[in-house]
Design a protein around this motif. Structure first.
Motif, mmCIF file in Angstrom:
data_model
loop_
_atom_site.group_PDB
_atom_site.id
_atom_site.type_symbol
_atom_site.label_atom_id
_atom_site.label_comp_id
_atom_site.label_asym_id
_atom_site.label_seq_id
_atom_site.Cartn_x
_atom_site.Cartn_y
_atom_site.Cartn_z
ATOM 1 N N LEU A 1 0.816 -1.209 0.000
ATOM 2 C CA LEU A 1 0.000 0.000 0.000
ATOM 3 C C LEU A 1 0.853 1.264 0.000
ATOM 4 C CD1 LEU A 1 -2.744 -1.046 2.584
ATOM 5 C CD2 LEU A 1 -2.916 -1.029 0.093
ATOM 6 N N ARG A 2 2.174 1.078 0.028
ATOM 7 C CA ARG A 2 3.051 2.226 0.075
ATOM 8 C C ARG A 2 3.134 2.905 -1.288
ATOM 9 N NH1 ARG A 2 4.145 4.736 4.176
ATOM 10 N NH2 ARG A 2 6.320 5.116 3.733
ATOM 11 N N THR A 3 3.059 4.202 -1.305
ATOM 12 C CA THR A 3 3.244 4.954 -2.544
ATOM 13 C C THR A 3 4.440 5.876 -2.365
ATOM 14 O OG1 THR A 3 1.722 6.664 -1.751
ATOM 15 C CG2 THR A 3 0.801 4.901 -3.096
ATOM 16 N N ASN B 1 1.819 9.512 7.642
ATOM 17 C CA ASN B 1 1.484 10.118 6.359
ATOM 18 C C ASN B 1 1.782 11.611 6.442
ATOM 19 O OD1 ASN B 1 -0.710 11.239 7.780
ATOM 20 N ND2 ASN B 1 -2.094 9.587 7.136
ATOM 21 N N LEU C 1 -1.447 8.355 1.934
ATOM 22 C CA LEU C 1 -2.200 7.171 2.342
ATOM 23 C C LEU C 1 -2.589 7.254 3.820
ATOM 24 C CD1 LEU C 1 -3.031 4.369 1.127
ATOM 25 C CD2 LEU C 1 -0.956 3.467 2.214
ATOM 26 N N THR C 2 -3.756 6.733 4.165
ATOM 27 C CA THR C 2 -4.199 6.651 5.560
ATOM 28 C C THR C 2 -4.442 5.189 5.911
ATOM 29 O OG1 THR C 2 -5.230 8.833 5.503
ATOM 30 C CG2 THR C 2 -5.958 7.334 7.250
ATOM 31 N N ASP D 1 3.464 11.221 1.916
ATOM 32 C CA ASP D 1 2.557 10.095 1.724
ATOM 33 C C ASP D 1 1.120 10.500 2.049
ATOM 34 O OD1 ASP D 1 1.357 7.591 1.564
ATOM 35 O OD2 ASP D 1 3.080 6.574 2.453
ATOM 36 N N ALA E 1 0.301 6.065 7.631
ATOM 37 C CA ALA E 1 0.037 5.366 6.374
ATOM 38 C C ALA E 1 -0.018 3.859 6.595
ATOM 39 C CB ALA E 1 1.116 5.698 5.351
ATOM 40 N N ASP E 2 0.659 3.396 7.642
ATOM 41 C CA ASP E 2 0.647 1.980 7.995
ATOM 42 C C ASP E 2 0.980 1.847 9.475
ATOM 43 O OD1 ASP E 2 3.423 2.293 8.187
ATOM 44 O OD2 ASP E 2 3.823 1.434 6.223
#
Length: 325
Positions: free
Chosen positions: A183-185, A302, A198-199, A196, A296-297
């Motif tokens: 799921l990492r961008t 994030n 992402l949540t 990042d 993000a993880d």
């Protein structure tokens, strides 16, 4: 005897062939990313090497740091020119030799080091380490990292692709039989910092495991002590100030730990060595300012979490400056 020699020759041929294929599969993407100027480690070292004596504030450590500290926020408050040189799975030995390379080209006033049990344990991601050090300009420094830093294991992992990439080969094989996707961008970077968006999902939160502690890591106290002191001497000899931080974890994950081995250990150690240390999990008012949605993880913030972490770091540096004035 001839049959034996033929078997040895065949085995050697298979060994060379397998390693050649593995090297092509796993090294070629790195080669292409360098050619396309999209390789993040390459771009970081290009910034250090080609902007000599430009950065007065440099951040080192693991990906927890490169996702935590936004140089734009730091510079706007401290009037510095900072750069985030943290990299994935950066081991403390790797940090030491990276700093040697950095000091050859930069004269920072501050070095901020992110502390993390798993960055000083007995399990190394040689691929990440050698990927980062491959962009050192100094061949001698790269050699010292491999031989002095990791010994025989370092030489074997550097020389034999199937050994160096074994963890990635295993992951790829497992991936063939599962639907797990990363799921990492990593498409938005600012001066070495990963922005990042992402949540972390609620399902991920429900599967959180306890943070790093003495039971679930192979943290090596002797190794940490040796290289932290080497880092401190190196930083001091270059007229810079070492500041150590422990970046934040999601609150839900922190609650899973009965005791905070990692935080307690670093706090005690840094107090004994008289090294400025700030734990962002309970700084400034002995409680966390983070929510799970700032991540993000399971341990990378994030952009929302990074904004908080960057401002915490700004406040930490201001406290050091006030103390010194």
């Amino acid at each position: 005897m001839k049959k034996f020699l033929k078997q040895v020759a065949l085995g050697l041929l298979v060994f060379i062939s397998v390693n050649t294929v593995i090297a092509v599969i796993y090294e070629y993407p790195t080669y292409k990313s360098v050619q396309n100027k999209t390789n993040r480690n390459y771009l970081k070292w290009e910034a250090i090497h080609h902007n000599k004596n430009s950065y007065d504030f440099i951040i080192v450590g693991t990906s927890r740091a490169y996702a935590s500290f936004n140089p734009v926020i730091i510079d706007s408050s401290l009037h510095t020119n900072s750069y985030n040189m943290a990299t994935s799975a950066q081991d403390i030995v790797e940090t030491y030799y990276s700093l040697e390379e950095i000091f050859e080209y930069q004269k920072p006033k501050y070095i901020v080091l992110d502390l993390f049990f798993e960055a000083s344990d007995g399990i190394y991601d040689y691929y990440q380490t050698f990927s980062n050090s491959s962009f050192f300009n100094s061949n001698q420094r790269r050699y010292n990292l491999i031989t002095k830093g990791y010994g025989t294991a370092g030489v074997l992992n550097f020389s034999i692709p199937v050994v160096k990439f074994k963890n990635y080969i295993k992951q790829d094989i497992i991936g063939l039989f599962t639907n797990n996707k990363s799921l990492r961008t990593e498409d938005h970077w600012i001066k070495g910092y990963l922005y990042d968006t992402l949540t972390v999902s609620q399902s991920q939160v429900s599967n959180f495991e306890p943070i790093s502690n003495f039971e679930n890591t192979t943290f090596n106290e002797e190794r940490f002590d040796m290289y932290l002191k080497k880092i401190e001497r190196l930083v001091k000899s270059n007229n810079a100030k070492l500041v150590c931080v422990r970046t934040a974890y999601p609150p839900s994950r922190l609650k899973l730990n009965k005791t905070d081995d990692e935080g307690a250990y670093f706090k005690t150690y840094m107090a004994k060595e008289n090294i400025p240390y700030f734990d962002l999990n309970n700084f400034i008012d002995d409680h966390t300012i983070y929510s799970d949605q700032d991540f993000a993880d399971y341990h990378h913030p994030n952009y929302k979490g990074a904004q908080k972490a960057s401002m915490q770091l700004v406040e930490a540096i201001k406290r050091i400056q006030e103390k010194n004035n």
